[in-house]
Motif scaffolding. Structure first.
Motif, mmCIF file in Angstrom:
data_model
loop_
_atom_site.group_PDB
_atom_site.id
_atom_site.type_symbol
_atom_site.label_atom_id
_atom_site.label_comp_id
_atom_site.label_asym_id
_atom_site.label_seq_id
_atom_site.Cartn_x
_atom_site.Cartn_y
_atom_site.Cartn_z
ATOM 1 N N ILE A 154 -55.111 32.823 -41.112
ATOM 2 C CA ILE A 154 -54.174 33.405 -42.088
ATOM 3 C C ILE A 154 -52.963 33.905 -41.429
ATOM 4 C CG2 ILE A 154 -53.783 34.989 -43.950
ATOM 5 C CD1 ILE A 154 -55.975 32.939 -44.633
ATOM 6 N N LYS A 155 -51.696 33.583 -41.704
ATOM 7 C CA LYS A 155 -50.654 34.123 -41.374
ATOM 8 C C LYS A 155 -50.559 35.537 -41.212
ATOM 9 C CE LYS A 155 -47.500 30.176 -42.958
ATOM 10 N NZ LYS A 155 -46.521 30.087 -43.706
ATOM 11 N N ALA A 156 -49.841 36.156 -40.221
ATOM 12 C CA ALA A 156 -50.155 37.412 -39.794
ATOM 13 C C ALA A 156 -49.563 38.449 -41.005
ATOM 14 C CB ALA A 156 -49.395 37.911 -38.448
ATOM 15 N N HIS A 189 -49.944 37.959 -44.006
ATOM 16 C CA HIS A 189 -50.851 38.122 -45.112
ATOM 17 C C HIS A 189 -52.007 38.852 -44.816
ATOM 18 C CE1 HIS A 189 -48.402 35.275 -47.808
ATOM 19 N NE2 HIS A 189 -48.428 34.534 -46.632
ATOM 20 N N LYS A 190 -52.165 39.510 -43.654
ATOM 21 C CA LYS A 190 -53.213 40.413 -43.152
ATOM 22 C C LYS A 190 -52.792 41.850 -42.968
ATOM 23 C CE LYS A 190 -54.908 36.986 -39.849
ATOM 24 N NZ LYS A 190 -55.333 36.683 -38.494
#
Length: 124
Positions: free
Chosen positions: A83-85, A87-88
């Motif tokens: 997941i793209k950073a 979105h974390k």
């Protein structure tokens, strides 16, 4: 989103869920009365908030004195999660940001494969 609100209303009516009230919030608040809910749940939502501080403050007011906020968010601490950073969310970041709005971490469960299960309680 108006379409989603309409879909929820239709489903509640179709299933005869008389205990469900659909309320359209805004990007800054959920439009809930003060001290009206026991639990707020955000699934992969917190990182998307345009106004997280305002939303957290509004949720804090909407929660009853023993109210809780549950965040399910992709783990920023695990680089293998595809997941793209942006979105974390890390536990440390969540604790810091939620503490500023009157929440304290009450539970951090590790049973989801790629997401945090972070339960915050309303601090008095």
């Amino acid at each position: 989103q108006d379409e989603f609100v309409a879909s929820l209303q239709a489903r509640a009516e179709r299933e005869g869920a008389s205990n469900v009230t659909v309320i359209r919030g805004s990007d800054q608040e959920p439009n809930l009365p003060d001290s009206s809910i026991d639990l707020a749940i955000m699934v992969d939502v917190y990182h998307e908030l345009a106004y997280p501080k305002e939303m957290l403050q509004a949720l804090h007011k909407a929660l009853r004195p023993d109210g809780k906020l549950l965040l399910l968010e992709y783990r920023a601490e695990d680089p293998s999660i595809p997941i793209k950073a942006l979105h974390k969310l890390s536990v440390a970041q969540a604790q810091k940001e939620l503490a500023a709005s009157g929440f304290v971490l009450a539970g951090n469960k590790q049973f989801l494969p790629i997401q945090h299960y972070l339960l915050f309680r309303k601090q008095q």
